[in-house]
Enzyme design. Sequence first.
Site: not given
Length: 448
Positions: A66, A367
């Site tokens: 990411q 997360h």
Amino acid sequence: METTSSITWKSLEQFESRFDAQRANRVAMNAVAENGLLKAAKRREAAQRDAHTFSVSLNQGDITNQKQSGRCWMFAALNTMRFETIRKCKLGKGFELSQAYLFFYDKLEKSNYFLENILETLEEPTSGRLVSFLLQAPVGDGGQWDMLCNLVRKYGVVPKYAYPESVASSGSREMDACLTEKLREDACILRRHYAAGADIDDLRVEKEAMLEEVYRLLCICLGKPPKTFDFEYRDTDNVFHRDADLTPQSFYAKYVGMVLDDYVSLINAPTADKPFGCSYTVRFLGNVKEGRPVRYLNLEIDELKKAAIAQLEDGQPVWFGCDVGKRSERSDGIMDLDVYGLEDLLDTQFTMSKAERLDYGQSLMTHAMVLQGVNLDENGRPDRWRVENSWGKDPGKDGYYVMTDRWFDEYMYQVVVNKKYLSEQQMAAYNADPIELEPWDPMGSLAR
């Protein structure tokens, strides 16, 4: 004993004298000064003990990255979805679904969601807690499973080559800052015009023009998303395939096919204000205005494990949300309560329970990742879990982490599983009218 509200020089002298009297304090001070707190506290035996081997382990594509963006929730969800595509089409490990494609529409939908929230709170004071909260991060990168489902239902998905990464998707800070300033300005305009007598229909006309400006900014930063594309690939038997003129929605239906309504979010929030066995939602949490609201079923931690194991044993990965920064070591990819000997190094104890950490702001979901395996002992109990992250191949073992079961107990907050792994009683609780939580509740946190 005489007490005072201030730190006195006498107190400082006593603190220093007691510190100097302990040899361990001087050793710890020198070690931390030269190496940093966590490096000095790292326990070698954790890396030796936490093996990257598992009795149940799924084969996934290459690890994703990411980069400098808060899109973990998208990466994790699309990693569970590409698992299906890779298997159906016998694709190589390099196949990915486009995270940037959903990122574009998430930003656009979040902009609309924010402006609609502003229209719903026009009577609230700007200095009040609610409006102040809405203004904090109008269009942040983070998200939740249900928010991802809303995007997929509306916009479908595309292979990564059909809408590749850009500088702004891989590193979103500059674009986000520009969007945030523009949306706060738009909120100011809408509230100012309302105070001057504009009605809601007039304000929505203004909102439409504001959204067009956001769309233009997104196209400039990310590129225009495709309406159709050709799916071309060569499978692992070296056979070439072409499926022409697909829409993102038809591609999802044909090549992914997960029935999103079959998947439910289970949370473990052991705080006094959230009884187990109840369904919850969060005010003003979402992205697609007409989409499905975020909904959770709060269960004991062993119930989350039971459902996750059942799905893994059936050959399906599991999306999850946790507090990844706590007792987690990046280079070896270890999530273990004992990976750092902070208590020994600092001669102190950290005693808060999971519920107390939630109540006092010490922990929350930060997360999202994917469970790709679990190790079951001779009694069928889990002792460690295989975790697919989205930070590239360098951290951990080729991008994979190992999570101990004790870490799961303390810092796992959410798993997403197929409803077939839940009991009738649990599903009835999930489908019951949810208890609405305040926007700032820790269960309203977004994975980044």
